[in-house]
Design a protein around this motif. Sequence first.
Motif, short mmCIF file in Angstrom:
data_model
loop_
_atom_site.label_atom_id
_atom_site.label_comp_id
_atom_site.label_asym_id
_atom_site.label_seq_id
_atom_site.Cartn_x
_atom_site.Cartn_y
_atom_site.Cartn_z
N ILE A 175 -71.22 56.21 -3.78
CA ILE A 175 -69.98 55.44 -3.64
C ILE A 175 -70.25 53.95 -3.83
O ILE A 175 -69.45 53.21 -4.42
CB ILE A 175 -69.34 55.71 -2.27
CG1 ILE A 175 -68.86 57.17 -2.19
CG2 ILE A 175 -68.17 54.77 -2.00
CD1 ILE A 175 -68.35 57.58 -0.84
N SER A 176 -71.42 53.48 -3.35
CA SER A 176 -71.74 52.05 -3.50
C SER A 176 -71.95 51.66 -4.96
O SER A 176 -71.84 50.47 -5.31
CB SER A 176 -73.00 51.72 -2.69
OG SER A 176 -74.15 52.35 -3.25
N LEU A 177 -72.25 52.63 -5.84
CA LEU A 177 -72.41 52.33 -7.26
C LEU A 177 -71.07 52.07 -7.94
O LEU A 177 -71.04 51.44 -9.01
CB LEU A 177 -73.13 53.49 -7.97
CG LEU A 177 -74.58 53.76 -7.54
CD1 LEU A 177 -75.12 54.98 -8.28
CD2 LEU A 177 -75.46 52.55 -7.80
N MET A 178 -69.99 52.57 -7.36
CA MET A 178 -68.67 52.37 -7.93
C MET A 178 -68.21 50.93 -7.74
O MET A 178 -68.60 50.27 -6.75
CB MET A 178 -67.65 53.31 -7.28
CG MET A 178 -67.91 54.79 -7.48
SD MET A 178 -67.67 55.34 -9.18
CE MET A 178 -69.38 55.60 -9.67
N PRO A 179 -67.36 50.41 -8.64
CA PRO A 179 -66.76 49.09 -8.40
C PRO A 179 -65.96 49.11 -7.10
O PRO A 179 -65.38 50.14 -6.73
CB PRO A 179 -65.84 48.90 -9.61
CG PRO A 179 -66.41 49.81 -10.67
CD PRO A 179 -66.99 50.98 -9.93
N PRO A 180 -65.93 47.99 -6.36
CA PRO A 180 -65.23 47.98 -5.07
C PRO A 180 -63.80 48.49 -5.14
O PRO A 180 -63.31 49.11 -4.19
CB PRO A 180 -65.29 46.50 -4.66
CG PRO A 180 -66.51 45.97 -5.35
CD PRO A 180 -66.60 46.71 -6.64
N LYS A 181 -63.12 48.24 -6.24
CA LYS A 181 -61.72 48.66 -6.38
C LYS A 181 -61.57 50.18 -6.33
O LYS A 181 -60.53 50.70 -5.88
CB LYS A 181 -61.16 48.12 -7.70
CG LYS A 181 -59.70 48.50 -7.97
CD LYS A 181 -59.22 47.90 -9.26
CE LYS A 181 -57.80 48.35 -9.59
NZ LYS A 181 -56.82 47.99 -8.56
N THR A 206 -62.86 57.08 -4.76
CA THR A 206 -64.05 57.92 -4.91
C THR A 206 -64.38 58.62 -3.59
O THR A 206 -64.71 59.81 -3.57
CB THR A 206 -65.26 57.07 -5.36
OG1 THR A 206 -64.93 56.38 -6.56
CG2 THR A 206 -66.47 57.94 -5.59
N HIS A 207 -64.28 57.89 -2.48
CA HIS A 207 -64.54 58.47 -1.16
C HIS A 207 -63.56 59.60 -0.87
O HIS A 207 -63.96 60.69 -0.40
CB HIS A 207 -64.44 57.38 -0.10
CG HIS A 207 -64.74 57.85 1.28
ND1 HIS A 207 -63.77 58.40 2.10
CD2 HIS A 207 -65.89 57.89 2.00
CE1 HIS A 207 -64.31 58.74 3.26
NE2 HIS A 207 -65.60 58.44 3.21
#
Length: 402
Positions: free
Chosen positions: A214-220, A225-226
């Motif tokens: 999840i941390s690899l995804m862009p913050p937006k 994703t979660h």
Amino acid sequence: MEKEAKSHDSLNKVSKFMKFFGGRDIYFILGLFILLGLTIFIFQKVSFIFEPLMTVITTLVGPIIVAFVAFYLFNPIINFMERYNISRLWGIIILLCAIIAGFSLIVTLLIPVVQHQIESFTKNLPNYIDEFSGKLDALSRNSFVADYYAQAQNWFQQNFSDIPKKLSDSVGNFGHKFKSFVSTITHVVVILITFPFVLFFLLKDGGKFRSYFISLMPPKFRKDTHDLIDKMNIQVGSYIQGQMIVAFCIGVLLFIGYSIIGLEYALTLASIAAVTSVVPYLGPMIAISPAIVLAAIDSPFMLLKLAIVWAAVQFLEGHFISPNIMGKTMQIHPLTIIFVLLCAGNLAGVLGVILGIPGYAIIKVAVTHLFTLFKRRYNRFYIDDAGPYEFKDDEVNIEKEN
């Protein structure tokens, strides 16, 4: 200033339809699709370069899939132990010891019985074939059945008359098939050896893997994703856990029923039914076939008793076991399940039949979530024109959170 005003006016003149699809960003998206298409085209032309990579992927896929199936089965047990202040590492060790002890007990107690029944069946197989042939001959002499029997015999001769030729071709190609068989056996052995290590680290660090992904995804996109991962875990986990429990219950009930009616090889037939019942709808049809053959060889009355036992087990499974264990988490229509199994079986064989429903559940979660985002975006731009999209209860939570 005039140029800035003109550019601002041109932006405002963008139609609502174009704004709905992202405005000028749509050109960027179309460019990405074109690049993706070119990438796929180039990949097809130089696919031989990636053969080592495909070999690595196919080698790793098997242990990972088996480990994930075991993870969804055993992770709730580890979580339960954690509630009673047992560390995750010690919980995994205790669970693995219990699995090894249970497997050893099964091998010690059940395997000899099943082996004895299989050896007995193999020894008596010629007698069964003779009895079955005799009953077919007696049935064929019946005037009502004679015409149909003759038609079936002609059809069999037309379609299977070239079996000797096919057998000779198969024998001629024996070297290649034997090499493929050895390769398959080796692959299965590698999976059985490596998947426990993958399972151990999934049970131990599964939460860390998810957080890192999840941390690899862009913050937006981290919130979406979660949510997607949580829903997929619920869908796939509930299906795997529920299907295993249902299959075990079917095996136990059939063993009891077969033992009551006195059907031979009850334990072996019930074990086959438990294994094949992992596949919904198609599995039970495969499981009942050997039992029907043995019951028909025994007597028509045994066939009637088998039908009663099977109907009772299916009634209990359909009205009590599956509704209480599986619930309505999957929310997949039975007709959809049949179509998915047929398509997955044609695409990937036995593996596709086994993994078709969990794969469909994952795709359904992703598509449903994307459609929810689509409806939310539609309401933002078109709510004044034709009214809003209506959201279900689970979609309302997504709408409120965003």
